[in-house]
Design an enzyme around this catalytic site. Structure first.
Site, PDB file in Angstrom:
ATOM      1  CE1 TYR A   9      -3.875   1.848  -0.268  1.00 41.48           C
ATOM      2  CE2 TYR A   9      -3.430   2.866   2.035  1.00 41.48           C
ATOM      3  CZ  TYR A   9      -4.171   2.659   0.852  1.00 41.48           C
ATOM      4  OH  TYR A   9      -5.249   3.690   0.817  1.00 41.48           O
ATOM      5  CE  LYS A  38     -20.394 -20.698 -14.549  1.00 41.24           C
ATOM      6  NZ  LYS A  38     -21.525 -21.230 -15.375  1.00 41.24           N
TER       7      LYS A  38
END
Length: 751
Positions: A41, A96
Site C-alpha cells: 500500500y 461458480k
C-alpha cells in the site's frame, strides 16, 4: 427424510459451516512486516499506479486483473428455480466462482446486481470493466441476456461470456461431434432439431451452424412450435435469425426423419412417437434440467440404436458447463483476448471431443464408478478429467491468436501446456523433466503385477506415451482378456508379456538366486518355487539378469512384504542403506521426508545414511538439498534421550564432509519457517529445509499420510533408494497415474 430433504439439509449445513459461504480472499504477497505493508500500500503502491497510468496494459503485469473474472447475475433465471432475485442467486454465483478456481486456477468474484432493468445492468457492468480480465454472465432471463451480452461485447475490450448460452452450446457440440463420428454422419448433411428457443437453444443453433450445419437443415422450436419463415406469433429478432423455410409446424413434424435432437426445454417434451419417427441411429441430447425431455430408459425401450446425452450426472454423457467455462476463460485470459469469438468456442468443442476419444485416467474412473471407454455411453469427457486444464486452454488460446483477438500471443505453446499441467497438479512440474528424460532414454521397464488392470493400463500408457518398452509379468491370455474388457484390445501388441513358463531363462534365474541364498537356509528347490510362482521375485531376477532396465511393483502386496522379497534378489548399493523418501508437494513447495519405509527406529549412523540418501534423491529431483534432522527438541532444548541419535548423526555428517547443507536436531517449525529459524542465527541452513529426516519410521509415515489427506497436498512415493537396481514399490491403493509416475522415477533412476 426424503433424499431431496436430506440433500437440502446437508447443503444448508455445508454453506452454514463457519466461515459462511464458499469464497474468501487470500493475499498473494507477504503481509507480515511493515515493509511488506509499505510495498503493498502506501507509499510503495504509487509506483505501479504511475506505470498503469502511463500504459493501461501494464495493469495485467502489476495487478490481478489478468487472472480475475467477475461472475455477475441479477437472479432472474436461477438454475431451474426461476426469478428469485439477486440476493438469492448469491450461493450459485459463489459456487461458480469456486469452480473457476478449482478447475482452472482463475480467480473469480461474484457480483449480484439488484436490478431487472437491462440498461441499468449494462451500465453497472460496463463501469466495473477496469477491475476484471473477463465477465461471466449467469442466470439472466431471456431476452435480457442477449441484449446485455451483445451491448457489453460491443463496448468492453475484455471477454464477455454468458455461460448459460455459450457454455451449454460448446459442451453440447463437443458431444455432437463424437456422436456424428460414431454414427458415420457429417454435420453438413445432418438434419438437426433444437427444442427450446431461449439463451441455450439459440446458442446451440448458432454454434452448430458455425461448425458447418446447413441453415435449411436446422429447425428451431419453442412452445408454439417450429420457428419458420413468415411466423409472427411469439417471435423476436434472435428467433427470426434462425427461421427456416419449412412446412413443419410442430415439434412432432420437425422430428420426422431428423438425425439429431438437441433439447433445452422441458421434461417430457419428446414422446415415444417422436423418437420412433427419427432417422436410423438417432442422436438425442435431452438436456432439460432437472428432468430431461425423455429419459435414457424411455429412449432405450423405443430405440436400441439411440445415442443419448442429458444434463444429469446420474446418466452417461452429461452436458456439464464446468467442462467449458473455466478452461475457456483460462485460455482467453492467458493471451489477454479482447473477446471470446466463434473460433475460440469451436476450438474448445473440438478439443473436448478429441479428449473423449483417449484412454481415461483413474480420476475419471473413480468419478464414474466404472472405467468409461469411447463409445455411445462416453462421448463427453468427465469434469474430473485432470487433462482438461492442459488440453482446452491451449486450443482456445491458439484460436484467439489465429483469429486476431489476442493481445499477448504465446510463443511457446508446448511450454504453455507444461505450465498449465503444473498449475493445478503440483507433481507435474517435477515429473515433466523426468518424463522428458524417460522419453529420450526409452528404458525397458518391468511391470511385475500383470494380473491387476491398473498395472496393465499403466504399462500401455508407458508404451503409448513413448517412454520406452513395457514388459508385463503375467499370462498372455489373461492379459489380453483384461485389456479387451478395458476397451484396449489392440494394446496387447504394444506390450511384451512374460512369465516363468515361457521364458527361456528360468534355469538361469533359479541358479542366480540359489547362488545368493544357498548359505541363508534356502535349497535349490526353494529358489525354483519362488522364481516360478512369485511374480515379484521372477521380475526381480529378470531385472538382475539385465533383461530389463527398471521395475515397478507393489500394488498387490504390502510394501514391507515386497521389500523382503526383492531383498533376497538384490543387494544394497555400495556404502548405502535402503531408504524410502516421500516427496510432499503443497502450494508450489516441495519437501522430501525420509525414511518413510524401512528403518523403524534408526540409530545415529543410520540417520546419517538416511540424510545422505535423501539428499541424493533431492538432487535427482532438481532440488538443492537443505537437510533438517527433526525432533521435538531444538538444539538441545528440551533435553531428550531420543534426540541423542540425531545429534550423533549431525556429528557423523560433519566428519564425512558431505556436500550439502544440514543441521539438527530441530523442531519442524524451525526447519520450515524462516521466522522461527531466525531465532537460531547459528543454524547452518541458509533457508527453509527441503529434506526432513524423521527420527523414526512411524513419525515419517504418520506425517506424510496425514499431509496426503489435506487439501492442496500431493505425496509422491515413497521413492525407494539404495538398491543396486532401479526398483520402485507402489502403494496398494495406487492409481494408474501413480504407477506411471513411479515407472518414470524407476526408469530415470531417481532412487
Amino acid at each position: 427424510m426424503s433424499d431431496r430433504s436430506q440433500l437440502d439439509e446437508d447443503a444448508l449445513a455445508y454453506h452454514f459451516l463457519a466461515p459462511a459461504g464458499k469464497v474468501g480472499i487470500v493475499a498473494t504477497k507477504p503481509m507480515a512486516t511493515q515493509r511488506d505493508l509499505s510495498l503493498a500500500y502506501s507509499p510503495g503502491v504509487a509506483a505501479p499506479v504511475r506505470a498503469i497510468a502511463a500504459d493501461p496494459e501494464a495493469a495485467f503485469d502489476y495487478t490481478s486483473r489478468g487472472n480475475m473474472v467477475a461472475v455477475i447475475s441479477n437472479g432472474t433465471a436461477i438454475l431451474g428455480l426461476g426469478d428469485l432475485g439477486a440476493l438469492a442467486s448469491k450461493p450459485v454465483m459463489e459456487g461458480k466462482a469456486v469452480l473457476f478456481k478449482r478447475f482452472a486456477d482463475v480467480n473469480a468474484i461474484d457480483l449480484e446486481l439488484d436490478t431487472k432493468d437491462a440498461d441499468e445492468f449494462f451500465n453497472a457492468v460496463r463501469l466495473m470493466g477496469p477491475s476484471f480480465g473477463g465477465i461471466n454472465l449467469e442466470d439472466i432471463k431471456a431476452p435480457d441476456c442477449f441484449i446485455i451480452e451483445q451491448r457489453l461485447r460491443e463496448t468492453m475490450d475484455i471477454p464477455v461470456f454468458h455461460d448459460d448460452q455459450h457454455g451449454t452450446a460448446i459442451i453440447c457440440v463437443a458431444g455432437l461431434i463424437n456422436a456424428l463420428h460414431l454414427t458415420g454422419r457429417r454435420i453438413g448433411e445432418a438434419r438437426i432439431v433444437v427444442n427450446g428457443a431461449g439463451a441455450a437453444g439459440i446458442a446451440c443453433v448458432e454454434l452448430v451452424k458455425s461448425l458447418g450445419a446447413k441453415p435449411e437443415n436446422c429447425l428451431l422450436c419453442d412452445t408454439k412450435g417450429v420457428v419458420f419463415q413468415g411466423r409472427e406469433e411469439g417471435m423476436n429478432q434472435w428467433k427470426s435469425a434462425h427461421a427456416a423455410p419449412t412446412e413443419a409446424r410442430t415439434l412432432a413434424d420437425a422430428m420426422k426423419g431428423a438425425d439429431v435432437f438437441l433439447g433445452v426445454s422441458a421434461k417430457g417434451a419428446v414422446t415415444a412417437e417422436m423418437l420412433a419417427s427419427m432417422a436410423p441411429k438417432p442422436i438425442v441430447f435431452a438436456m432439460a434440467n432437472p428432468d430431461p425431455e425423455i429419459t435414457p430408459e424411455e429412449a432405450a425401450a423405443i430405440r436400441g440404436d439411440v445415442i443419448m446425452a442429458t444434463g444429469r450426472s446420474d446418466y452417461p454423457n452429461q452436458v456439464n458447463n464446468v467442462l467449458g467455462f473455466p478452461f475457456i476463460f483460462r485460455g482467453a485470459l492467458d493471451v489477454n483476448a479482447r473477446t471470446i469469438n466463434e473460433e475460440m468456442k469451436i476450438a474448445a468443442a473440438e478439443a473436448l471431443a478429441m479428449l473423449a476419444r483417449e484412454d481415461v485416467p483413474d480420476e475419471v474412473a473413480a468419478a464414474y464408478g466404472r472405467r468409461p471407454v469411447f463409445g455411445p455411453d462416453y462421448i463427453i469427457p468427465a469434469p474430473f478429467d485432470p487433462r482438461l486444464i492442459h488440453v482446452i486452454p491451449p486450443a482456445v488460446a491458439e484460436a484467439a491468436m489465429k483469429s486476431g483477438v489476442a493481445r499477448r500471443p504465446i510463443i511457446d505453446m508446448e511450454g504453455y501446456a507444461r505450465a498449465l499441467r503444473a498449475r493445478l497438479d503440483p507433481t507435474a512440474n517435477m515429473l515433466e523433466a523426468l518424463a522428458a528424460r524417460a522419453r529420450r532414454e526409452r528404458k525397458r521397464v518391468l511391470f511385475a503385477e500383470g494380473q491387476d488392470e491398473r498395472v496393465l493400463r499403466a504399462a500401455v500408457a508407458w508404451a503409448r506415451g513413448g517412454y520406452g518398452e513395457a514388459v508385463v509379468v503375467g499370462r498372455e491370455d489373461e492379459v489380453a482378456e483384461m485389456l479387451a474388457k478395458a476397451g484396449q484390445a489392440d494394446a496387447i501388441s504394444e506390450i511384451e508379456v512374460v512369465n516363468a513358463e515361457t521364458t527361456p531363462y528360468l534355469a538361469d534365474y533359479v541358479a542366480s538366486l540359489y547362488a545368493k541364498l544357498q548359505r541363508r537356509g534356502f535349497l535349490e528347490r526353494d529358489c525354483y518355487r519362488r522364481v516360478a510362482r512369485d511374480r515379484h521375485i521372477f521380475a526381480a531376477c529378470m531385472l538382475a539378469a539385465g533383461h530389463a532396465d527398471a521395475m515397478v511393483t507393489g500394488v498387490s502386496r504390502k510394501s514391507s512384504v515386497v521389500l523382503d522379497d526383492i531383498g533376497r534378489v538384490f543387494e544394497t548399493r555400495q556404502g548405502r542403506k535402503v531408504v524410502g523418501v516421500s516427496a510432499v508437494l503443497a502450494r508450489g513447495r516441495t519437501v522430501l521426508v525420509a525414511d518413510t519405509m524401512v528403518h523403524e527406529m534408526p540409530t545415529g549412523p543410520e540417520l546419517a545414511d538416511i540424510a545422505e540418501q535423501a539428499a541424493r534423491v533431492a538432487r535427482r529431483l532438481g532440488l538443492d538439498p537443505r537437510v533438517a534432522l527433526l525432533s521435538y527438541s531444538t538444539f538441545g532444548y528440551p533435553t531428550s534421550e531420543r534426540s541423542s541419535n540425531l545429534r550423533e548423526a549431525v556429528k557423523l555428517l560433519e566428519a564425512r564432509g558431505v556436500d550439502f547443507e544440514f543441521d539438527g536436531e530441530m523442531a519442524a517449525d524451525v526447519a520450515l519457517d524462516p521466522a522461527a529459524m531466525a531465532a537460531y542465527p547459528f543454524c547452518r541452513l541458509s533457508g527453509p529445509a527441503n529434506v526432513l529426516v524423521m527420527p523414526a519410521r512411524h513419525s515419517a509415515s504418520i506425517s506424510t499420510k496425514m499431509l496426503q489427506q489435506l487439501e492442496g497436498t500431493t505425496v509422491i512415493g515413497p521413492i525407494l533408494t539404495g538398491i543396486e537396481k532401479p526398483v520402485q514399490i507402489c502403494s496398494m491403493g495406487a492409481t494408474v497415474s501413480d504407477i506411471l509416475n513411479m515407472a518414470i522415477i524407476a526408469a530415470t533412476d531417481v532412487g
